[in-house]
Design a protein around this motif. Structure first.
Motif, short mmCIF file in Angstrom:
data_model
loop_
_atom_site.label_atom_id
_atom_site.label_comp_id
_atom_site.label_asym_id
_atom_site.label_seq_id
_atom_site.Cartn_x
_atom_site.Cartn_y
_atom_site.Cartn_z
N TYR A 178 0.74 -1.00 0.06
CA TYR A 178 -0.09 -0.13 0.02
C TYR A 178 0.81 1.23 -0.13
N LEU A 179 2.25 1.17 0.37
CA LEU A 179 2.82 2.37 0.32
C LEU A 179 4.27 2.07 -0.33
N ALA A 180 4.33 1.16 -1.10
CA ALA A 180 5.56 0.74 -1.76
C ALA A 180 6.66 0.78 -1.20
N GLY A 181 6.56 0.51 0.37
CA GLY A 181 7.74 0.51 1.13
C GLY A 181 8.48 1.73 1.53
N SER A 182 7.65 2.85 1.14
CA SER A 182 8.07 4.38 1.31
C SER A 182 9.38 4.51 0.50
N THR A 183 9.31 4.34 -0.55
CA THR A 183 10.71 4.42 -1.35
C THR A 183 10.56 5.56 -2.39
N PHE A 184 9.65 6.24 -2.60
CA PHE A 184 9.44 7.20 -3.80
C PHE A 184 10.36 8.20 -3.94
N GLY A 185 11.27 8.55 -4.83
CA GLY A 185 11.86 9.75 -5.15
C GLY A 185 10.81 10.86 -5.66
N PHE A 186 11.92 11.93 -5.98
CA PHE A 186 11.15 13.18 -6.44
C PHE A 186 10.17 12.76 -7.64
N THR A 241 12.59 15.10 -0.55
CA THR A 241 11.78 14.72 -1.87
C THR A 241 10.42 15.18 -1.69
N LEU A 242 9.90 14.83 -0.50
CA LEU A 242 8.29 15.34 -0.26
C LEU A 242 8.14 16.95 -0.26
N ARG A 243 9.20 17.74 0.36
CA ARG A 243 9.00 19.20 0.26
C ARG A 243 9.22 19.73 -0.95
N VAL A 244 10.14 19.05 -1.94
CA VAL A 244 10.33 19.71 -3.38
C VAL A 244 9.03 19.29 -4.10
N SER A 245 8.57 18.06 -3.94
CA SER A 245 7.44 17.50 -4.61
C SER A 245 6.32 18.74 -4.28
N LEU A 246 6.12 18.87 -3.01
CA LEU A 246 4.80 19.92 -2.77
C LEU A 246 4.93 21.24 -3.32
#
Lengths: 500, 98
Positions: free
Chosen positions: A43-51, A272-277
Motif C-alpha cells: 500500500y505504500l511501496a515500502g516508502s521508497t518514492f523519489g522526486f 523529496t516530499l518538500r520539493v514535490s509539494l
C-alpha cells in the motif's frame, strides 16, 4: 464532421490499445519489484518514492478526469467566476503545508499506513476511528464512481460510439484493477508516472490550441461579451458567498483526500516530499486554469448546452478544433489519452486507498485480529474487485438519470470535509478531545444530510442556503464544536511539552 | 528518522503514550511557526476574491479575459509562491536531509 470523427476514433483506438498494454506491463514490473509481502510494501511501496515518482503520482492523483471534464463544465455553466477553482486548488497545497509536517513525522515514526491510523493514535476512540473510515470510504467510493462515469464518456468519444459507455468502463476498469492487484501502490505510482507525463504533454497541447486556434481567447471574449455578458461579470454579494464557500469546501476537502495523504507517507525522504509539494503548488496554474479556459472557450462555441451536456465541453471543444486542421489531429489524440490517463490514475489511487482502509482499519481491527499479511493482502484485493463491481453497476444506473458530474463531487466532498478538524486542528492542538471531534463530525454530517434530505423530500429547494454549501454550514458548526470542546477541557496535558 | 517496521494493528490502543506522540509530532521547523504564514495566505485569498470590483460588471478587459480574472490568477500565483516557500524553506526536520 462525421468523417473527421470516424478517423479520430480509429486511430485514437490504436493509441489507446498501446497505452493500456503499457499500463499492464508496468503493473507486472511493479509486481516483480516488490520487496516483501507486507501491507507497507503493497500500500505504500515500502516508502521508497523519489522526486520524479512522488511528484508525478501526486500530480496524476490530484488532477482527475473531473478536473479536465467536470471543472471545464462548471466554468461553462458558471462563467468567469469559476476562476475560483485555480485558487482553491492552490489553497489545498497550502493546507498541506499546515498539517503535513507533523503528520508525515508521526507516520514515519509510528509506521502509519492509512490516515485512520493517525486518527486512532491521536484520539484513541474506536467510534471516531470508524466514523473517519466511513466518511473517507464514502467520499472515495463516490470519487471512484465519478471517474468511472468519466471513463465511459471518454471511451465513447474516442471510439466515436463503436465502444458503448458500459464496455468502455469495463475495459478500463479491468486493466486498472489488473495492474493494481499485481503491484499495489508501486504499480499504481509507476503508471501514474506515465499518466502524469501524458497529462502534462496533453495540457501543453491544450494551451497551444487555446491560444492559437480561431483567434484564441480574444476572439472567444468578443462572442461571449455579445451573447452571454453576464458570464463575464464580477460576482455580486451572493456570488461572493458562493466563492468563499467553494474556497472552504474544496480547500479543506481536497486537502484531506486519504490517497493524497498516503502518497505523503510513501515519500523516500522529507526533502523529496518538500520539493514535490513545492512543485504541486504551481500545478493549478497549468491544469485547473486550462480546464477553466476550456469551459470559457466553449461558451463562445456551444452557447446552448444542457447541464448534463456541459460536462463534455472539453471533448466537444477539442473535436471542434480538429476540424479542417490535420496538424491538430495528433494533438487531440494525445489530449484524449491525457484525459483517460487522468481518470485512471485518480480512480486507481482512490480504490487502492479504500482497499487499504478496509483491510487495515476495519478487517484487521474488528473482524480478524490474527490475520497474516498474506491473508490481509488477499482480502484487500478481493474487496477491491467486489467494490468496483458495485460501482460499475452504479455507473450504469447513473446513465439513466440526468445527474451531472459536479453533483457527485459535491456529495463526496461535503461529507469528507467533515474530517478536516481531526487533521488540521487535532495535530496542532493538544487540548482537542475525541468527544468534541466526534460530536463535530456527527453535527457536521447531520446538518449536511438534513439540508440535502430536505431538498430530496421537497421541504425546500436549495442545497446551499444563502449560497453557502450544506457541507460548509456543517463544517462551520463542526469546527465550532471542536473549538468549544477544546476550550472546555482542562489543560494539564499542555504542561511540560510546549514547543520551544 | 528511521521508519519503524510494520506495526501490528492498534498497537496504539495499548501504547497511547501521548507524551511520545507529541514529541514525535513536532518537527524542527514548520511553516506555521512563522506567525505571518497563515495571515499572508489569507491576505492573498482576500486579494484574489473579486469583492473590490463593481458587482455585476465585467470591467476592463485584457487579452480576452476581464482584468478581475487576471487579478485572481495573479493572487493564485502569489499563493503558489508562498506555499512553495513554506514547503522548501520553512519546513525542516532533523536527520532528514540525506
Amino acid at each position: 464532421m462525421e468523417t473527421s470523427e470516424f478517423h479520430l476514433g480509429n486511430r485514437a483506438l490504436i493509441v489507446m490499445g498501446v497505452y493500456l498494454v503499457v499500463m499492464l506491463a508496468l503493473g507486472w514490473a511493479g509486481r516483480r519489484s516488490r520487496k516483501e509481502e507486507s501491507l507497507r510494501d503493497f500500500y505504500l511501496a515500502g516508502s521508497t518514492f523519489g522526486f520524479v515518482v512522488l511528484f508525478l503520482t501526486l500530480f496524476a492523483t490530484q488532477y482527475s478526469g473531473n478536473t479536465l471534464l467536470g471543472f471545464a463544465g462548471r466554468s461553462y455553466r458558471q462563467g468567469a467566476t469559476y476562476i475560483v477553482s485555480v485558487m482553491f486548488m492552490t489553497a489545498v497545497i497550502t493546507v498541506f503545508t499546515i498539517y503535513a509536517p507533523r503528520l508525515v513525522r508521526l507516520a514515519r515514526t509510528f509506521g502509519y499506513i492509512t490516515p485512520a491510523d493517525y486518527v486512532y493514535h491521536r484520539f484513541g476512540s474506536p467510534a471516531l476511528h470508524i466514523a473517519a473510515v466511513l466518511l473517507l470510504v464514502w467520499g472515495l467510493a463516490n470519487y471512484v464512481l465519478e471517474n468511472l462515469v468519466a471513463m465511459g464518456h471518454a471511451m465513447v468519444t474516442i471510439s466515436d460510439g463503436s465502444i458503448s459507455f458500459m464496455w468502455g468502463v469495463i475495459i478500463l476498469v479491468v486493466v486498472m484493477l489488473t495492474y493494481e492487484t499485481l503491484g499495489g501502490m508501486r504499480s499504481v505510482a509507476w503508471t501514474d508516472v506515465v499518466q502524469g507525463t501524458i497529462l502534462l504533454a496533453g495540457l501543453g497541447c491544450i494551451l497551444f490550441m487555446l491560444l492559437t486556434v480561431d483567434g484564441g481567447l480574444v476572439a472567444a471574449h468578443e462572442v461571449i461579451a455579445r451573447d452571454a455578458s453576464d458570464k463575464l461579470a464580477a460576482p455580486k454579494a451572493d456570488g461572493m458567498r458562493a466563492w468563499y464557500s467553494n474556497m472552504i469546501l474544496l480547500g479543506f476537502g481536497v486537502a484531506v483526500y486519504p490517497h493524497a495523504m498516503q502518497r505523503l507517507f510513501a515519500a523516500k525522504s522529507l526533502r523529496t516530499l518538500r520539493v514535490s509539494l513545492a512543485g504541486m503548488a504551481f500545478m493549478p496554474l497549468t491544469t485547473t486554469l486550462l480546464a477553466f479556459l476550456m469551459g470559457y472557450l466553449a461558451l463562445s462555441r456551444f452557447p446552448e448546452l444542457s447541464s448534463f451536456e456541459s460536462d463534455r465541453v472539453t471533448i466537444l471543444v477539442l473535436i471542434d478544433m480538429t476540424e479542417g486542421s490535420p496538424f491538430t489531429f495528433w494533438l487531440v489524440v494525445l489530449i484524449f489519452a491525457a484525459i483517460v490517463a487522468a481518470i485512471m490514475s485518480t480512480a486507481d489511487s482512490a480504490l487502492l486507498s479504500i482497499s487499504s482502509m478496509f483491510t487495515k482499519d476495519i478487517y484487521k481491527v474488528y473482524i480478524n485480529k490474527e490475520a497474516t499479511p498474506h491473508h490481509l493482502l488477499l482480502v484487500g484485493k478481493i474487496f477491491g474487485w467486489c467494490l468496483i463491481a458495485v460501482l460499475v453497476f452504479m455507473a450504469w444506473i447513473s446513465q439513466r438519470t440526468e445527474s451531472s458530474i459536479w453533483l457527485l463531487i459535491l456529495l463526496k466532498l461535503e461529507f469528507m470535509v467533515q474530517i478536516s478538524p481531526m487533521f488540521v486542528l487535532g495535530i496542532h492542538w493538544k487540548r482537542l478531545p475525541a468527544w468534541a471531534v466526534l460530536a463535530g463530525v456527527i453535527a457536521g454530517t447531520g446538518i449536511t444530510l438534513t439540508i440535502w434530505g430536505g431538498v430530496m423530500a421537497g421541504l425546500w429547494d436549495n442545497r446551499s442556503p444563502w449560497n453557502v454549501s450544506a457541507g460548509v454550514w456543517g463544517l462551520l458548526v463542526n469546527y465550532a464544536i471542536c473549538i468549544g470542546g477544546g476550550l472546555l477541557r482542562p489543560d494539564p496535558i499542555d504542561q511540560g511539552l510546549r514547543r520551544t | 528518522m528511521k521508519i519503524e517496521p510494520e506495526s501490528p494493528n492498534h498497537e496504539y490502543a495499548r501504547e497511547r503514550d501521548m507524551d511520545a506522540f507529541w514529541k514525535a509530532a513536532i518537527p524542527l521547523h514548520e511553516p506555521i511557526n512563522k506567525r505571518w504564514y497563515i495571515p499572508a495566505a489569507l491576505l492573498l485569498m482576500v486579494i484574489g476574491a473579486p469583492w473590490l470590483w463593481p458587482a455585476g460588471e465585467e470591467g476592463p478587459v485584457f487579452a480576452g479575459l476581464p482584468v478581475w480574472v487576471w487579478v485572481t490568477i495573479g493572487a493564485s500565483l502569489g499563493l503558489s509562491v508562498l506555499t512553495a516557500f513554506g514547503a522548501l524553506r520553512l519546513w525542516r526536520d532533523d536527520g532528514e536531509e540525506e
